[in-house]
Design a protein around this motif. Structure first.
Motif, PDB file in Angstrom:
ATOM      1  N   PRO A  92       3.334  -5.216 -51.311  1.00  0.00           N
ATOM      2  CA  PRO A  92       2.386  -4.127 -51.528  1.00  0.00           C
ATOM      3  C   PRO A  92       3.129  -2.824 -51.844  1.00  0.00           C
ATOM      4  O   PRO A  92       4.103  -2.475 -51.169  1.00  0.00           O
ATOM      5  CB  PRO A  92       1.642  -4.031 -50.196  1.00  0.00           C
ATOM      6  CG  PRO A  92       2.445  -4.812 -49.210  1.00  0.00           C
ATOM      7  CD  PRO A  92       3.559  -5.496 -49.898  1.00  0.00           C
ATOM      8  N   ILE A  93       2.657  -2.093 -52.855  1.00  0.00           N
ATOM      9  CA  ILE A  93       3.326  -0.869 -53.296  1.00  0.00           C
ATOM     10  C   ILE A  93       2.330   0.285 -53.289  1.00  0.00           C
ATOM     11  O   ILE A  93       1.272   0.201 -53.921  1.00  0.00           O
ATOM     12  CB  ILE A  93       3.926  -1.040 -54.700  1.00  0.00           C
ATOM     13  CG1 ILE A  93       4.836  -2.272 -54.761  1.00  0.00           C
ATOM     14  CG2 ILE A  93       4.696   0.204 -55.111  1.00  0.00           C
ATOM     15  CD1 ILE A  93       5.333  -2.604 -56.157  1.00  0.00           C
ATOM     16  N   ALA A  94       2.670   1.362 -52.568  1.00  0.00           N
ATOM     17  CA  ALA A  94       1.867   2.593 -52.535  1.00  0.00           C
ATOM     18  C   ALA A  94       0.416   2.308 -52.191  1.00  0.00           C
ATOM     19  O   ALA A  94      -0.502   2.888 -52.774  1.00  0.00           O
ATOM     20  CB  ALA A  94       1.964   3.333 -53.874  1.00  0.00           C
ATOM     21  N   GLY A  95       0.208   1.420 -51.242  1.00  0.00           N
ATOM     22  CA  GLY A  95      -1.144   0.988 -50.926  1.00  0.00           C
ATOM     23  C   GLY A  95      -1.716   1.619 -49.669  1.00  0.00           C
ATOM     24  O   GLY A  95      -1.040   1.738 -48.647  1.00  0.00           O
ATOM     25  N   PHE A  96      -2.986   2.001 -49.742  1.00  0.00           N
ATOM     26  CA  PHE A  96      -3.761   2.382 -48.571  1.00  0.00           C
ATOM     27  C   PHE A  96      -3.921   1.155 -47.683  1.00  0.00           C
ATOM     28  O   PHE A  96      -3.979   0.023 -48.179  1.00  0.00           O
ATOM     29  CB  PHE A  96      -5.133   2.902 -49.025  1.00  0.00           C
ATOM     30  CG  PHE A  96      -6.068   3.276 -47.910  1.00  0.00           C
ATOM     31  CD1 PHE A  96      -6.006   4.535 -47.341  1.00  0.00           C
ATOM     32  CD2 PHE A  96      -7.016   2.377 -47.437  1.00  0.00           C
ATOM     33  CE1 PHE A  96      -6.872   4.891 -46.307  1.00  0.00           C
ATOM     34  CE2 PHE A  96      -7.891   2.720 -46.415  1.00  0.00           C
ATOM     35  CZ  PHE A  96      -7.807   3.988 -45.852  1.00  0.00           C
ATOM     36  N   VAL A  97      -3.988   1.351 -46.378  1.00  0.00           N
ATOM     37  CA  VAL A  97      -4.135   0.226 -45.444  1.00  0.00           C
ATOM     38  C   VAL A  97      -5.411   0.433 -44.633  1.00  0.00           C
ATOM     39  O   VAL A  97      -5.560   1.428 -43.928  1.00  0.00           O
ATOM     40  CB  VAL A  97      -2.925   0.114 -44.503  1.00  0.00           C
ATOM     41  CG1 VAL A  97      -3.070  -1.123 -43.608  1.00  0.00           C
ATOM     42  CG2 VAL A  97      -1.622   0.050 -45.293  1.00  0.00           C
ATOM     43  N   ASP A  98      -6.345  -0.511 -44.754  1.00  0.00           N
ATOM     44  CA  ASP A  98      -7.591  -0.445 -44.005  1.00  0.00           C
ATOM     45  C   ASP A  98      -7.358  -0.691 -42.517  1.00  0.00           C
ATOM     46  O   ASP A  98      -6.294  -1.143 -42.100  1.00  0.00           O
ATOM     47  CB  ASP A  98      -8.581  -1.488 -44.527  1.00  0.00           C
ATOM     48  CG  ASP A  98      -9.295  -1.029 -45.791  1.00  0.00           C
ATOM     49  OD1 ASP A  98      -9.372   0.188 -46.021  1.00  0.00           O
ATOM     50  OD2 ASP A  98      -9.761  -1.897 -46.555  1.00  0.00           O
ATOM     51  N   ARG A  99      -8.403  -0.437 -41.740  1.00  0.00           N
ATOM     52  CA  ARG A  99      -8.317  -0.606 -40.291  1.00  0.00           C
ATOM     53  C   ARG A  99      -8.101  -2.068 -39.905  1.00  0.00           C
ATOM     54  O   ARG A  99      -7.349  -2.369 -38.979  1.00  0.00           O
ATOM     55  CB  ARG A  99      -9.604  -0.078 -39.642  1.00  0.00           C
ATOM     56  CG  ARG A  99      -9.575  -0.052 -38.118  1.00  0.00           C
ATOM     57  CD  ARG A  99     -10.737   0.747 -37.567  1.00  0.00           C
ATOM     58  NE  ARG A  99     -10.727   0.771 -36.120  1.00  0.00           N
ATOM     59  CZ  ARG A  99     -11.395  -0.077 -35.349  1.00  0.00           C
ATOM     60  NH1 ARG A  99     -12.114  -1.039 -35.904  1.00  0.00           N
ATOM     61  NH2 ARG A  99     -11.356   0.014 -34.033  1.00  0.00           N
ATOM     62  N   VAL A 100      -8.729  -3.000 -40.628  1.00  0.00           N
ATOM     63  CA  VAL A 100      -8.606  -4.419 -40.275  1.00  0.00           C
ATOM     64  C   VAL A 100      -7.161  -4.910 -40.386  1.00  0.00           C
ATOM     65  O   VAL A 100      -6.643  -5.544 -39.459  1.00  0.00           O
ATOM     66  CB  VAL A 100      -9.560  -5.287 -41.113  1.00  0.00           C
ATOM     67  CG1 VAL A 100      -9.265  -6.771 -40.922  1.00  0.00           C
ATOM     68  CG2 VAL A 100     -11.006  -4.989 -40.725  1.00  0.00           C
ATOM     69  N   PRO A 101      -6.455  -4.648 -41.507  1.00  0.00           N
ATOM     70  CA  PRO A 101      -5.041  -5.057 -41.541  1.00  0.00           C
ATOM     71  C   PRO A 101      -4.193  -4.418 -40.448  1.00  0.00           C
ATOM     72  O   PRO A 101      -3.258  -5.049 -39.942  1.00  0.00           O
ATOM     73  CB  PRO A 101      -4.579  -4.609 -42.930  1.00  0.00           C
ATOM     74  CG  PRO A 101      -5.827  -4.615 -43.747  1.00  0.00           C
ATOM     75  CD  PRO A 101      -6.912  -4.167 -42.820  1.00  0.00           C
ATOM     76  N   LEU A 102      -4.505  -3.190 -40.073  1.00  0.00           N
ATOM     77  CA  LEU A 102      -3.742  -2.543 -39.010  1.00  0.00           C
ATOM     78  C   LEU A 102      -3.970  -3.234 -37.663  1.00  0.00           C
ATOM     79  O   LEU A 102      -3.051  -3.365 -36.865  1.00  0.00           O
ATOM     80  CB  LEU A 102      -4.126  -1.065 -38.912  1.00  0.00           C
ATOM     81  CG  LEU A 102      -3.522  -0.131 -39.952  1.00  0.00           C
ATOM     82  CD1 LEU A 102      -4.115   1.268 -39.824  1.00  0.00           C
ATOM     83  CD2 LEU A 102      -1.999  -0.066 -39.819  1.00  0.00           C
ATOM     84  N   ILE A 103      -5.201  -3.666 -37.429  1.00  0.00           N
ATOM     85  CA  ILE A 103      -5.524  -4.322 -36.164  1.00  0.00           C
ATOM     86  C   ILE A 103      -5.058  -5.777 -36.152  1.00  0.00           C
ATOM     87  O   ILE A 103      -4.554  -6.286 -35.146  1.00  0.00           O
ATOM     88  CB  ILE A 103      -7.044  -4.253 -35.900  1.00  0.00           C
ATOM     89  CG1 ILE A 103      -7.472  -2.789 -35.689  1.00  0.00           C
ATOM     90  CG2 ILE A 103      -7.438  -5.104 -34.700  1.00  0.00           C
ATOM     91  CD1 ILE A 103      -8.972  -2.610 -35.578  1.00  0.00           C
ATOM     92  N   GLU A 104      -5.220  -6.455 -37.295  1.00  0.00           N
ATOM     93  CA  GLU A 104      -4.939  -7.890 -37.372  1.00  0.00           C
ATOM     94  C   GLU A 104      -3.643  -8.181 -38.119  1.00  0.00           C
ATOM     95  O   GLU A 104      -3.479  -9.244 -38.722  1.00  0.00           O
ATOM     96  CB  GLU A 104      -6.119  -8.601 -38.039  1.00  0.00           C
ATOM     97  CG  GLU A 104      -7.435  -8.410 -37.298  1.00  0.00           C
ATOM     98  CD  GLU A 104      -8.586  -9.172 -37.919  1.00  0.00           C
ATOM     99  OE1 GLU A 104      -8.374  -9.834 -38.956  1.00  0.00           O
ATOM    100  OE2 GLU A 104      -9.700  -9.108 -37.368  1.00  0.00           O
ATOM    101  N   ASP A 105      -2.697  -7.253 -38.062  1.00  0.00           N
ATOM    102  CA  ASP A 105      -1.466  -7.358 -38.844  1.00  0.00           C
ATOM    103  C   ASP A 105      -0.685  -8.646 -38.566  1.00  0.00           C
ATOM    104  O   ASP A 105      -0.057  -9.212 -39.466  1.00  0.00           O
ATOM    105  CB  ASP A 105      -0.563  -6.143 -38.589  1.00  0.00           C
ATOM    106  CG  ASP A 105      -0.308  -5.926 -37.105  1.00  0.00           C
ATOM    107  OD1 ASP A 105      -1.227  -5.451 -36.416  1.00  0.00           O
ATOM    108  OD2 ASP A 105       0.800  -6.243 -36.634  1.00  0.00           O
ATOM    109  N   CYS A 106      -0.727  -9.122 -37.335  1.00  0.00           N
ATOM    110  CA  CYS A 106       0.072 -10.306 -37.000  1.00  0.00           C
ATOM    111  C   CYS A 106      -0.497 -11.597 -37.561  1.00  0.00           C
ATOM    112  O   CYS A 106       0.105 -12.664 -37.410  1.00  0.00           O
ATOM    113  CB  CYS A 106       0.259 -10.412 -35.487  1.00  0.00           C
ATOM    114  SG  CYS A 106       1.459  -9.192 -34.861  1.00  0.00           S
TER     115      CYS A 106
END
Length: 235
Positions: A152-166
């Motif tokens: 991923p390049i210069a991408g915004f990160v939604d709340r779901v990927p931040l919570i479910e990153d693993c």
């Protein structure tokens, strides 16, 4: 007179209380909501497709939306192969105007292309810039079993990927961002990188000190990123 007045008031209140009692009913409900998504796309096929070849999926940014497929060649792998060879399929869908990348429809498109071509299912790679970087995070989280690596390049990160990153702990990940980015804050990449480090041993973050939002040109023009991707094999 006073006594009769009190009686009337009490009767009125009692009667109101009866009419205001809560009621409970039972019911059931079902519905089906169907959304239709349409993508134009370019698929570049490598030489010697008699043997299985990897697939690189590229998600463009918001500036390349529309119906002119030449736009998906402006940046990314399809620009790179104008002067270099890659022994891989390259799939570049185009997002229509007034819409954004939608994970389930992209997943179905990748399945279709993979089934119709001699694609190595253990070597499917996902990359995108800006809006496509955002789409990369969301699609990888939604279908972590599909990808051998993501960039991923210069991408915004939604709340779901931040919570479910693993959920993507097993996917080798290389993140890129420009320190001076005034469109998508570099902290999005920094934060998810720190979170992923706790569960993903193969995650890297490269921040270009002198880059604004366009941190992708030097990435996609560099053979190293393709060499790294193509070395990753899904286990």
């Amino acid at each position: 007179m006073m006594r009769s007045f009190k009686i009337v008031i009490l009767w009125c209140c009692f009667g109101f209380g009866l009419s205001g009692l809560a009621q409970e009913t039972q019911g059931s409900f079902s519905t089906q909501i169907t959304n239709t998504y349409s993508y134009g796309y370019l698929l570049r096929k490598p030489q010697n497709i008699k043997t299985k070849k990897p697939l690189i999926v590229f998600l463009h940014g918001s500036g390349e939306k529309g119906t002119d497929l030449e736009k998906v060649k402006i940046h990314g792998p399809l620009k790179y192969v104008k002067h270099h060879e890659l022994y891989a399929y390259i799939l570049a869908p185009q997002c229509p105007e007034n819409t954004y990348w939608e994970s389930e429809s992209l997943y179905q498109l990748i399945l279709k292309v993979s089934q119709e071509n001699n694609v190595d299912a253990n070597r499917i790679y996902l990359t995108g810039l800006s809006m496509g970087g955002w789409g990369t995070w969301n699609l990888a989280i939604a279908h972590p079993d599909m990808f051998a690596a993501i960039v991923p390049i210069a991408g915004f990160v939604d709340r779901v990927p931040l919570i479910e990153d693993c959920k993507i702990a097993a996917i080798p990940t290389w993140i890129f961002h420009g320190l001076l980015d005034d469109v998508v804050d570099v902290n999005y990449s920094s934060v998810i990188y720190k979170r992923l480090k706790a569960c993903n041993a193969n995650v890297k973050l490269t921040i270009f000190d002198d880059a604004n939002h366009d941190s992708w040109s030097r990435v996609y023009d560099n053979p190293e990123i393709y060499e790294w991707m193509l070395q990753q094999i899904k286990k």
